[in-house]
Design a protein around this motif. Sequence first.
Motif, short mmCIF file in Angstrom:
data_model
loop_
_atom_site.label_atom_id
_atom_site.label_comp_id
_atom_site.label_asym_id
_atom_site.label_seq_id
_atom_site.Cartn_x
_atom_site.Cartn_y
_atom_site.Cartn_z
N PRO A 146 0.44 11.81 -11.97
CA PRO A 146 -0.70 11.74 -12.90
C PRO A 146 -0.46 10.79 -14.07
CG PRO A 146 0.48 13.83 -13.11
CD PRO A 146 1.03 13.15 -11.90
N GLU A 147 0.79 10.50 -14.39
CA GLU A 147 1.07 9.60 -15.51
C GLU A 147 0.72 8.15 -15.19
OE1 GLU A 147 4.32 12.81 -15.55
OE2 GLU A 147 3.28 11.56 -14.07
N VAL A 148 0.66 7.79 -13.90
CA VAL A 148 0.42 6.41 -13.48
C VAL A 148 -1.02 6.30 -12.98
CG1 VAL A 148 1.12 4.54 -11.96
CG2 VAL A 148 2.84 6.12 -12.87
N VAL A 149 -1.86 5.60 -13.72
CA VAL A 149 -3.27 5.50 -13.36
C VAL A 149 -3.57 4.24 -12.55
CG1 VAL A 149 -4.03 6.89 -15.30
CG2 VAL A 149 -3.89 4.42 -15.55
N ASP A 150 -2.67 3.25 -12.59
CA ASP A 150 -2.86 2.03 -11.80
C ASP A 150 -1.52 1.34 -11.69
OD1 ASP A 150 -4.17 0.20 -10.25
OD2 ASP A 150 -5.53 -0.51 -11.81
N ARG A 167 7.78 -2.05 -15.30
CA ARG A 167 7.29 -2.44 -16.61
C ARG A 167 5.89 -1.87 -16.85
NH1 ARG A 167 9.15 -8.74 -17.66
NH2 ARG A 167 11.26 -8.55 -16.79
N VAL A 168 5.63 -1.49 -18.08
CA VAL A 168 4.30 -1.02 -18.46
C VAL A 168 3.40 -2.23 -18.67
CG1 VAL A 168 2.95 0.23 -20.17
CG2 VAL A 168 5.22 1.06 -19.52
N ALA A 169 2.21 -2.19 -18.09
CA ALA A 169 1.24 -3.27 -18.22
C ALA A 169 -0.04 -2.73 -18.84
CB ALA A 169 0.94 -3.89 -16.85
N PRO A 170 -0.80 -3.59 -19.53
CA PRO A 170 -2.07 -3.14 -20.11
C PRO A 170 -3.16 -2.94 -19.08
CG PRO A 170 -1.75 -5.48 -20.53
CD PRO A 170 -0.47 -4.98 -19.90
N GLY A 171 -2.97 -3.47 -17.88
CA GLY A 171 -3.98 -3.33 -16.83
C GLY A 171 -3.58 -4.13 -15.62
N ALA A 223 0.82 -1.22 0.00
CA ALA A 223 0.00 0.00 0.00
C ALA A 223 0.85 1.26 0.00
CB ALA A 223 -0.95 0.01 1.20
N GLU A 224 2.01 1.22 0.66
CA GLU A 224 2.85 2.41 0.68
C GLU A 224 3.31 2.80 -0.72
OE1 GLU A 224 3.04 0.04 2.90
OE2 GLU A 224 3.22 0.91 4.91
N ILE A 225 3.58 1.79 -1.55
CA ILE A 225 4.00 2.07 -2.93
C ILE A 225 2.83 2.62 -3.73
CG2 ILE A 225 4.80 0.97 -5.08
CD1 ILE A 225 6.48 -0.89 -3.32
N TYR A 226 1.65 2.02 -3.57
CA TYR A 226 0.48 2.52 -4.30
C TYR A 226 0.15 3.96 -3.89
CZ TYR A 226 -0.13 -2.49 -5.23
OH TYR A 226 0.05 -3.80 -5.61
N GLN A 227 0.29 4.25 -2.61
CA GLN A 227 0.01 5.61 -2.14
C GLN A 227 1.00 6.60 -2.71
OE1 GLN A 227 -0.12 5.44 2.14
NE2 GLN A 227 -1.86 4.03 2.18
N ALA A 228 2.27 6.21 -2.79
CA ALA A 228 3.28 7.10 -3.37
C ALA A 228 2.98 7.38 -4.83
CB ALA A 228 4.67 6.47 -3.22
N LEU A 229 2.59 6.35 -5.58
CA LEU A 229 2.34 6.52 -7.00
C LEU A 229 1.08 7.33 -7.28
CD1 LEU A 229 3.28 2.94 -8.27
CD2 LEU A 229 4.63 5.04 -8.48
N TRP A 235 12.70 -11.19 -6.55
CA TRP A 235 12.47 -10.21 -7.61
C TRP A 235 11.25 -9.38 -7.23
CZ3 TRP A 235 9.15 -11.10 -12.42
CH2 TRP A 235 9.26 -10.02 -13.30
N MET A 236 11.39 -8.06 -7.23
CA MET A 236 10.29 -7.18 -6.86
C MET A 236 9.97 -6.25 -8.03
SD MET A 236 9.92 -4.96 -3.36
CE MET A 236 9.79 -3.24 -3.77
N PRO A 237 9.12 -6.71 -8.95
CA PRO A 237 8.75 -5.87 -10.09
C PRO A 237 7.57 -4.97 -9.77
CG PRO A 237 7.75 -8.02 -10.35
CD PRO A 237 8.53 -8.06 -9.05
N LEU A 238 7.53 -3.84 -10.46
CA LEU A 238 6.39 -2.92 -10.40
C LEU A 238 5.81 -2.81 -11.80
CD1 LEU A 238 4.63 -0.68 -9.07
CD2 LEU A 238 6.44 0.95 -9.72
N PHE A 239 4.54 -3.13 -11.93
CA PHE A 239 3.84 -3.00 -13.20
C PHE A 239 2.97 -1.74 -13.12
CE2 PHE A 239 4.69 -7.50 -12.59
CZ PHE A 239 5.28 -7.84 -13.81
N VAL A 240 3.10 -0.87 -14.10
CA VAL A 240 2.36 0.39 -14.09
C VAL A 240 1.46 0.49 -15.32
CG1 VAL A 240 4.05 1.65 -12.72
CG2 VAL A 240 4.29 1.61 -15.20
N VAL A 241 0.28 1.01 -15.10
CA VAL A 241 -0.65 1.33 -16.19
C VAL A 241 -0.59 2.83 -16.39
CG1 VAL A 241 -3.02 1.15 -17.02
CG2 VAL A 241 -2.10 -0.62 -15.49
#
Length: 650
Positions: free
Chosen positions: A543-547, A600-604, A533-539, A561-567
């Motif tokens: 405005p470029e990161v919607v999810d 990494r960019v994800a579709p959703g 949740a701390e990462i989601y709150q930071a993001l 491995w700790m990946p972050l997928f961004v929409v």
Amino acid sequence: MAAPIWTPGPAQLESSHLARFTRWAGERHDRTFADYDALWSWSVRNLEDFWADIAEFFGVRFRERADRVLADPSMPADPSMPGARWFAGATLNYAEQVLAPGRGTGPAVLGVGEDVPTVELTWPELRRQVAALARTLRAAGVGPGDRVVGYTPDVVEAVVAFLAAASIGATWASCGQEYPASAAADRLGQLDPVVLVAADGYRHGGRTHDRRHAVAALRAALPTLTAVVGVARLGVGLPDSIPWEAATAGEHELTIDPVPFDHPLWVLFSSGTTGAPKGIVHGHGGIVLEHLKNHALHLDIGPDETFLWFTSPSWTMWNMQVSGLLLGATIVCHDGSPGHPAAGDLWRVAAEEGVTVLGTSPAYLRACETASVRPAAEHDLSALRVLGSTGSVLPPDAYRWVRDQVGADVMVASMSGGTDVCGAFAGGAVTVPVWPGEISVRGLGIALAAFDEEFRPVVGQVGELVVTAPTPSMPLFFWNDADGARYRAAYFEQIPGVWRHGDWITVTERGSVVVHGRSDSTLNRNGIRMGSAEIYQALASLPEVVDSLVLGVEQPAGGYWMPLFVVLAPGAELDDALTERIRVTIRERASPRHVPDDIRVAPGVPRTRTGKKLEVPVKRILQGAGEGLVDPGAVVEPELLAWYAAQARR
């Protein structure tokens, strides 16, 4: 130290249900409660007195009184979990509590939808329809203990059907029509139902969804049915069914059968993304007490209120919304999209219907912020006084957005609880300030604590969310779990006698609660446990990161491995500059340990149909389990699972 975004005024401190109950309980027990925390501490140390007080204060209509408020049949002097029995010997009925004479001053139920007129059901008409439908159900062979199930959108008819079933002593379960027939059958088929109440379809996002074929498939999967009651939501109806108008026709005496306190009222289902959905059974008495307490004392709902929670009959919030009727409030059923025809359409509905308590999700609030929706500037929200939020963690920036764009006088009531208890472990309280990023209070009568690794309660540091004493709305049992093994394994396996819920939380020095995310999806880098949740709150500040979705993936050779997928928002690109902004934002707003290994960019982001991110299933997919691990019928946009499976293969 950050300042609160909302503080109670004289009306809340003197005239609210919570203020009146606090004075009443103090006089009753010859004591003074200096503040909310003092009341909470007393409530969890004196469970029998507290829950007896709730029943007395709200005038619960018992037919037979209890022999004792709380007892464990095996250890009468030492109530424990699981096994604690509440109000043994008492009889009542949820429907009788709702339909008591003199309930409410406005309409009972409003039904709003896309491109259809608003439906208004008065209290006398609600009572008449419940009586008529109960007669139809009895004629179809429904009796106490039988199951009546619904496959409808969030419509007035579903409320009537539930109350009619409850009045007989039958058990209700429902599934929204956004679920395919197979997923609905996985849930409702467990119950061997006698009657199905189904709609011909629904409207959402400007589209009409004809569900007649799905109803036919569901009907074929339920061989125990004796009748189907059809709701012509699209005007076409269902073949070989009793039309709703016929099922609710005529004037009939309402006969309500009293049932034992712990008689099954409804069955709610777990998400079922990685296995058969668990049927979680709640009882008449426990739900009446918990919802009276939660709605009146925490949300200050009463007969002059209008209560709308945007939800689906598949989600526990539907059941909680219906319980606004217990207090004589008007409830609003919303069949449609909150973002159609415009992103802020839910605010329009709230304004037009004079909603005083509105419930939504962090995802919807973020979508409104991203779309530059300005609710208070665009609509008359002068009636709105409480904004509820649940389904995921509400970040601090969202609290501030509500203050700035919805209204400084609107109390944000973030909640944490769920299907398991059909209620809130922690939530708002109208006599307590609201702090950004914090759930204001632990629920009255809920012995909530954070436990460290040694199973000791801690304050001011992260721990496991636990409940150390029983509460009336804990499940009676799981369906088809005769020996209780699945029930015990779900909550009591790790810490015997203590409910472990599966969330990381911090209980602050002022008694508020900060939720950090699911403990079964904990990020554990180099032995340091962190919440997603701390990462989601930071993001949320970008405005470029919607999810986004962050995972901690243990690898076979001992790696991590700790990946972050961004929409990304339309037009945004994950170039070096944005990548660095993401890393810096997480480092500064969370900690250096929270910075992911890979972006990494994800579709959703795959979600359950109640909006929860599928962190654990996707983690297992990335570990090589394959997308077949997850039931696609329980997932919004199941095609996303194939994309994550492809990432695993790479």
